[in-house]
Enzyme design. Structure first.
Site, PDB file in Angstrom:
ATOM      1  N   ASP A 147       4.444  41.908  64.793  1.00 33.87           N
ATOM      2  CA  ASP A 147       5.014  43.233  64.994  1.00 33.87           C
ATOM      3  C   ASP A 147       5.929  43.269  66.209  1.00 33.87           C
ATOM      4  O   ASP A 147       5.825  42.445  67.126  1.00 33.87           O
ATOM      5  CB  ASP A 147       3.922  44.292  65.117  1.00 33.87           C
ATOM      6  CG  ASP A 147       2.986  44.059  66.303  1.00 33.87           C
ATOM      7  OD1 ASP A 147       2.574  42.904  66.510  1.00 33.87           O
ATOM      8  OD2 ASP A 147       2.668  45.030  67.018  1.00 33.87           O
ATOM      9  N   ASP A 165      10.008  38.213  71.741  1.00 41.43           N
ATOM     10  CA  ASP A 165       8.669  38.816  71.693  1.00 41.43           C
ATOM     11  C   ASP A 165       8.307  39.193  70.265  1.00 41.43           C
ATOM     12  O   ASP A 165       8.421  40.360  69.888  1.00 41.43           O
ATOM     13  CB  ASP A 165       8.635  40.050  72.593  1.00 41.43           C
ATOM     14  CG  ASP A 165       7.256  40.629  72.755  1.00 41.43           C
ATOM     15  OD1 ASP A 165       6.282  39.911  72.519  1.00 41.43           O
ATOM     16  OD2 ASP A 165       7.152  41.824  73.107  1.00 41.43           O
ATOM     17  N   GLU A 207      -0.131  43.899  67.485  1.00 38.93           N
ATOM     18  CA  GLU A 207      -0.414  43.522  68.875  1.00 38.93           C
ATOM     19  C   GLU A 207       0.111  44.572  69.835  1.00 38.93           C
ATOM     20  O   GLU A 207      -0.525  44.878  70.848  1.00 38.93           O
ATOM     21  CB  GLU A 207       0.225  42.159  69.183  1.00 38.93           C
ATOM     22  CG  GLU A 207      -0.136  41.585  70.549  1.00 38.93           C
ATOM     23  CD  GLU A 207       0.807  42.004  71.678  1.00 38.93           C
ATOM     24  OE1 GLU A 207       0.498  41.722  72.850  1.00 38.93           O
ATOM     25  OE2 GLU A 207       1.862  42.620  71.392  1.00 38.93           O
ATOM     26  N   GLU A 208       1.273  45.127  69.511  1.00 34.61           N
ATOM     27  CA  GLU A 208       1.935  46.053  70.430  1.00 34.61           C
ATOM     28  C   GLU A 208       1.220  47.386  70.564  1.00 34.61           C
ATOM     29  O   GLU A 208       1.530  48.171  71.456  1.00 34.61           O
ATOM     30  CB  GLU A 208       3.386  46.294  69.982  1.00 34.61           C
ATOM     31  CG  GLU A 208       4.268  45.047  69.955  1.00 34.61           C
ATOM     32  CD  GLU A 208       4.618  44.521  71.338  1.00 34.61           C
ATOM     33  OE1 GLU A 208       4.117  45.101  72.333  1.00 34.61           O
ATOM     34  OE2 GLU A 208       5.381  43.548  71.436  1.00 34.61           O
ATOM     35  N   GLU A 230       3.437  33.846  73.568  1.00 27.89           N
ATOM     36  CA  GLU A 230       4.181  34.945  74.196  1.00 27.89           C
ATOM     37  C   GLU A 230       5.271  34.379  75.118  1.00 27.89           C
ATOM     38  O   GLU A 230       5.152  33.255  75.615  1.00 27.89           O
ATOM     39  CB  GLU A 230       3.238  35.836  75.000  1.00 27.89           C
ATOM     40  CG  GLU A 230       2.288  36.672  74.169  1.00 27.89           C
ATOM     41  CD  GLU A 230       2.925  37.967  73.662  1.00 27.89           C
ATOM     42  OE1 GLU A 230       4.138  38.166  73.857  1.00 27.89           O
ATOM     43  OE2 GLU A 230       2.177  38.763  73.050  1.00 27.89           O
ATOM     44  N   HIS A 237      11.122  44.163  74.718  1.00 23.22           N
ATOM     45  CA  HIS A 237      11.091  45.618  74.554  1.00 23.22           C
ATOM     46  C   HIS A 237      12.399  46.288  74.957  1.00 23.22           C
ATOM     47  O   HIS A 237      12.498  47.514  74.877  1.00 23.22           O
ATOM     48  CB  HIS A 237       9.937  46.254  75.350  1.00 23.22           C
ATOM     49  CG  HIS A 237       8.587  45.781  74.941  1.00 23.22           C
ATOM     50  ND1 HIS A 237       7.418  46.376  75.390  1.00 23.22           N
ATOM     51  CD2 HIS A 237       8.174  44.768  74.134  1.00 23.22           C
ATOM     52  CE1 HIS A 237       6.374  45.749  74.872  1.00 23.22           C
ATOM     53  NE2 HIS A 237       6.816  44.760  74.101  1.00 23.22           N
TER      54      HIS A 237
END
Length: 386
Positions: A75, A105, A137-138, A165, A359
């Site tokens: 995700d 990411d 995960e987010e 990551e 992000h």
């Protein structure tokens, strides 16, 4: 070694799946399953309760304990209200960088791992290699929590996990936990001219936030000796206070969204016990003196364990050998690593790209970083073949 061009092409395909956490990831999971099965992997899909999200667990090699897991989440965070220079779900290449949502990411690592699967399959002998690709995960590591429980139930016990990551290929052996909560306040609405006739949910939410601020300071005195984190203590952040409808209405509803990032499990228990006592002894009695139906309920959004640095770590030793790294570090951001550690595995975080790009609009990964990740995985294949 899998050609870098093939990895970039695979990453382009992965970026085209808009796997924002609010949406399904099953298209990407099906694509990854196809790729891994073509490499000879045995694949299993684990669906969530909605049937719209899935974890993929795949294995190349024998069905024995002690294998190595390559893990990543599928995700990505939303792109709404971000000013992108290009389509975030159509990978762009410029000046040695690959742009797109999820490039660092963390679809870059997933692309590298899957691209290397055929080579790893040629080299594996008595120690299996596993691929664990998770959902959500987010938004609280929901997929990894479910996958770890499934593996525990089935008695699957890999020995080492590498969580890919973005760390710029540095070896990370520890990070804080991440606990997210929404605390809901139910009071009693009324006219603003008679504030004592109602129960002002916003005012009680403010008192609750005040308690969080007190705890935030107290946690600084509980810092563990030798803590390597920055900051070294457990932190609390108030993310939102929501409530009220008009200037002249006593608000009957309010909500506080907050998080805690523990450096040690005892801090989380300390905070939760203090807040429970504060609610039971002070807030609720005052609210229910006016309205017996008044309520305060804390919703657990996610409680993800931190990754605890270990004096002896097979994962750290292995990845140090594979990367040639001579130092290890800890980070403040959270990952799924602590969940795999709770399963009894030795775990490190190491992957291509920088968390500084995650992000953000125009998220990117350096092509050179992908190359370094492929080099690590190629050396892992050599180790599996011994």
């Amino acid at each position: 070694m899998a050609p870098l061009d093939d990895t970039i092409s695979l990453l382009r395909d992965l970026i085209a799946f808009p796997t924002i956490s609010t949406d399904t990831n099953l298209g990407m999971i099906a694509f990854l399953t196809e790729q891994l099965e073509a490499a000879g992997a045995r694949c299993e899909l684990f669906l969530d309760h909605t049937g719209t999200k899935g974890n993929l667990f795949a294995t190349i090699g024998p069905e024995v304990d002690g294998g190595i897991v390559l893990s990543g989440h599928t995700d990505v965070v939303p792109v709404a209200d971000q000013d992108w220079s290009t389509d975030p779900f159509e990978m762009a290449i410029d000046a040695g960088r690959l742009y797109g949502r999820g490039t660092c990411d963390m679809k870059g690592f997933i692309a590298a791992a899957v691209a290397m699967a055929p080579e790893l399959a040629k080299k594996v002998r008595d120690r299996p290699i596993h691929f664990a690709f998770t959902h959500d995960e987010e938004v609280g590591c929901l997929g990894a929590q479910a996958l770890v429980e499934a593996l525990r139930h089935r008695g699957i016990r890999p020995g080492i996990a590498i969580i890919g990551e973005p760390t710029e290929m540095r070896i990370i052996e520890g990070h804080k936990g991440c606990c997210e909560y929404s605390t809901h306040f139910t009071g009693l609405e009324g006219h603003g001219s008679g504030p004592d006739s109602g129960v002002n949910a916003v005012e009680y939410a403010v008192r609750y936030v005040g308690r969080l601020l007190q705890l935030k300071e107290q946690l600084k005195a509980r810092v563990p000796k030798g803590s390597r984190f920055d900051p070294p203590w457990t932190t609390i952040n108030t993310g939102a206070l929501i409530g009220g409808v008009a200037h002249n209405v006593i608000p009957g509803k309010a909500q506080v969204d907050w998080e805690m990032r523990p450096v040690q499990a005892g801090d989380a228990e300390f905070v939760k016990a203090d807040l429970e006592a504060f609610i039971a002894d002070e807030l609720l009695p005052a609210m229910r003196a006016v309205s017996p139906d008044a309520e305060i309920v804390t919703e657990v959004i996610g409680e993800v364990a931190g990754l605890e640095p270990m004096e002896e770590s097979a994962a750290r030793d292995l990845v140090t050998e594979l990367t040639g790294g001579n130092s290890v570090d800890v980070v403040p951001f959270g990952t799924e690593a602590g969940l795999f550690q709770q399963l009894g595995m030795s775990v490190v975080v190491c992957g291509p790209g920088s968390i500084a790009q995650a992000h953000k609009p125009d998220e990117f990964i350096d092509i050179a970083q992908l190359g370094q990740c492929l080099d690590m995985l190629d050396r892992l294949g050599d180790r599996l073949g011994r």
